[in-house]
Scaffold this active site. Structure first.
Site, short mmCIF file in Angstrom:
data_model
loop_
_atom_site.label_atom_id
_atom_site.label_comp_id
_atom_site.label_asym_id
_atom_site.label_seq_id
_atom_site.Cartn_x
_atom_site.Cartn_y
_atom_site.Cartn_z
N SER A 3 0.84 -1.20 0.00
CA SER A 3 0.00 0.00 0.00
C SER A 3 0.87 1.25 0.00
CB SER A 3 -0.87 -0.02 1.27
OG SER A 3 -1.26 1.29 1.66
N TYR B 296 -2.80 0.12 10.37
CA TYR B 296 -2.77 -0.28 8.95
C TYR B 296 -1.38 -0.01 8.36
CZ TYR B 296 -4.35 -0.42 4.05
OH TYR B 296 -4.50 -0.71 2.70
P1 NAP Z 1 -11.95 -4.49 0.57
O1 NAP Z 1 -12.86 -3.92 -0.45
O2 NAP Z 1 -12.12 -4.10 2.00
O3 NAP Z 1 -11.95 -6.11 0.45
C1 NAP Z 1 -11.15 -6.83 1.34
C2 NAP Z 1 -11.68 -8.25 1.34
O4 NAP Z 1 -10.97 -9.02 2.33
C3 NAP Z 1 -13.16 -8.31 1.72
O5 NAP Z 1 -13.82 -9.30 0.97
C4 NAP Z 1 -13.06 -8.67 3.18
O6 NAP Z 1 -14.23 -9.23 3.72
C5 NAP Z 1 -11.94 -9.67 3.15
N1 NAP Z 1 -11.45 -9.97 4.50
C6 NAP Z 1 -11.34 -9.13 5.55
N2 NAP Z 1 -10.88 -9.78 6.62
C7 NAP Z 1 -10.71 -11.08 6.26
C8 NAP Z 1 -10.26 -12.25 6.94
N3 NAP Z 1 -9.91 -12.22 8.23
N4 NAP Z 1 -10.22 -13.42 6.25
C9 NAP Z 1 -10.60 -13.47 4.96
N5 NAP Z 1 -11.04 -12.39 4.24
C10 NAP Z 1 -11.08 -11.21 4.90
O7 NAP Z 1 -10.45 -4.11 0.19
P2 NAP Z 1 -9.83 -3.69 -1.23
O8 NAP Z 1 -9.92 -2.22 -1.39
O9 NAP Z 1 -10.36 -4.59 -2.30
O10 NAP Z 1 -8.29 -4.01 -0.95
C11 NAP Z 1 -7.81 -5.33 -1.06
C12 NAP Z 1 -6.40 -5.33 -0.46
O11 NAP Z 1 -5.62 -4.32 -1.11
C13 NAP Z 1 -6.37 -5.01 1.03
O12 NAP Z 1 -5.32 -5.72 1.63
C14 NAP Z 1 -6.04 -3.51 1.06
O13 NAP Z 1 -5.39 -3.15 2.26
C15 NAP Z 1 -5.13 -3.40 -0.12
N6 NAP Z 1 -5.07 -2.06 -0.71
C16 NAP Z 1 -6.21 -1.42 -1.11
C17 NAP Z 1 -6.09 -0.15 -1.69
C18 NAP Z 1 -7.29 0.65 -2.13
O14 NAP Z 1 -7.12 1.85 -2.42
N7 NAP Z 1 -8.47 0.07 -2.23
C19 NAP Z 1 -4.84 0.43 -1.88
C20 NAP Z 1 -3.71 -0.26 -1.44
C21 NAP Z 1 -3.84 -1.51 -0.87
P3 NAP Z 1 -15.18 -8.25 4.58
O15 NAP Z 1 -16.14 -7.66 3.61
O16 NAP Z 1 -15.82 -9.10 5.63
O17 NAP Z 1 -14.28 -7.19 5.23
C1 GCO Z 2 -6.54 5.48 3.66
C2 GCO Z 2 -6.78 4.52 2.52
C3 GCO Z 2 -5.47 3.91 2.06
C4 GCO Z 2 -5.73 2.97 0.92
C5 GCO Z 2 -4.47 2.38 0.41
C6 GCO Z 2 -3.57 3.40 -0.18
O1 GCO Z 2 -7.37 5.51 4.59
O2 GCO Z 2 -5.54 6.20 3.57
O3 GCO Z 2 -7.70 3.50 2.89
O4 GCO Z 2 -4.87 3.26 3.11
O5 GCO Z 2 -6.54 1.93 1.31
O6 GCO Z 2 -3.82 1.58 1.34
O7 GCO Z 2 -2.53 2.74 -0.86
#
Ligand code: NAP
Ligand code: GCO
Length: 277
Positions: A148, A161
């Site tokens: 991230s 986080y």
């Molecule tokens: P999201 O929409 O919150 O989806 C995360 C998924 O993981 C959901 O299906 C969630 O289920 C599941 N989950 C949570 N806790 C779990 C557990 N204990 N065991 C199994 N599954 C679990 O997140 P996203 O935005 O798609 O992001 C996916 C990954 O990329 C995450 O690791 C996030 O930190 C990372 N990321 C996201 C962004 C962004 O901007 N979106 C940027 C950088 C990194 P629930 O619905 O129950 O929570």
């Molecule tokens: C926040 C956001 C970020 C994104 C992502 C950025 O609250 O700043 O949720 O953490 O999820 O990780 O790369």
């Protein structure tokens, strides 16, 4: 010249994407399936697994899905054992499952801190530990972690986080260091700010219909002046899961519209009428 593009194929591979009922996980799994892989996914409850199965069916993807909490080592071991019996040895693991809690550190309880660390850092440890023995035996494997912006930067309210994602960057490097000798590559995807349910609160319109201040802020920090779309990350995921990246190991590849390269501009300079959603 060898048909170079075959290096990007995932034909015959079994790919496990954790937490892949929606969001980035669904995008990664979809890209893997369209590149020839068999898809395996888990989520935290049956309702989400059913939701994911319906999504994959709509996309014409035959997926294997089951309930598995990535923080529960016994559940993970049973999940991997079932997959190996019913689908095959796991070739590709994406540690995608993650949560975030946006709470000022002085107000965050130890339980809330531990919940985030357990899912975002310990979960990838547990899942990677579960698939590595078979990868070592097979003589190949790919582990891709969900890092991230917070693997590099801090910001208010996301202490747990950021600590988890910073730790996940180092776990990525350590799996590379310890298991690279077995032709196992462990890298990380470092998304910028992507439009998913996890970031929805940061993009909500204000009561007067204006942009969320954080939305304006992120666009002023992103040369592309837009949030990422889940589709933007599919190509990198396939690349890191494929033989084309066999000599890349221990790296975090940022895919962020330029945030990490840009000092940013005054948010008041942005013309909302010209901003792409
Ligand atoms: P999201 O929409 O919150 O989806 C995360 C998924 O993981 C959901 O299906 C969630 O289920 C599941 N989950 C949570 N806790 C779990 C557990 N204990 N065991 C199994 N599954 C679990 O997140 P996203 O935005 O798609 O992001 C996916 C990954 O990329 C995450 O690791 C996030 O930190 C990372 N990321 C996201 C962004 C962004 O901007 N979106 C940027 C950088 C990194 P629930 O619905 O129950 O929570
Ligand atoms: C926040 C956001 C970020 C994104 C992502 C950025 O609250 O700043 O949720 O953490 O999820 O990780 O790369």
């Amino acid at each position: 010249m060898q048909d170079f593009l075959k290096n990007f194929s995932l034909e015959g591979k079994v790919a496990w994407v954790t937490g892949a009922s929606y969001g980035l996980g669904l995008a990664y799994a979809t890209a893997f399936a369209q590149s020839g892989a068999k898809i395996v996914f888990n989520d935290i409850n049956q309702e989400l697994v059913d939701k994911g199965m319906a999504e994959y069916k709509k996309l014409g993807i035959e997926a294997y899905g089951a309930v598995c909490d990535v923080t529960d080592e016994d559940m993970v071991k049973e999940f991997v054992s079932d997959v190996e019996k019913k689908v095959g040895t796991i070739d590709i693991l994406v540690n995608n499952a993650g949560i975030i809690k946006r709470i000022p550190m002085t107000e965050m309880t130890l339980e809330e801190w531990n919940q985030v660390i357990n899912v975002d850092l310990t979960g990838p440890f547990i899942c990677s530990k579960a698939v590595l023995p078979a990868m070592i035996k097979k003589g190949s494997g790919k582990i891709i972690n969900a890092c991230s912006m917070m693997s590099e930067f801090g910001r208010e309210t996301v202490s747990a986080y950021a600590a988890a994602k910073g730790g996940l960057k180092m776990l990525t490097r350590n799996i590379c260091s310890e298991y690279g000798q077995y032709n196992i590559q462990c890298n990380a995807i470092g998304p910028g700010y992507i439009a998913t349910p996890q970031t929805a609160p940061l993009r909500e319109k204000q009561p007067d219909g204006s942009m969320h201040p954080f939305d304006r802020f992120i666009r002023s920090k992103t040369p592309a002046q837009r949030w990422g779309k889940t589709e933007d990350l599919m190509g990198l995921a396939v690349f890191l899961a494929s033989p084309a990246s066999d000599f890349i190991n221990g790296q975090v590849v940022y895919i962020d519209g330029g945030i990490t390269a840009y000092i940013g501009q005054d948010p008041s300079n942005l013309d909302p009428s010209k901003l792409e959603d």
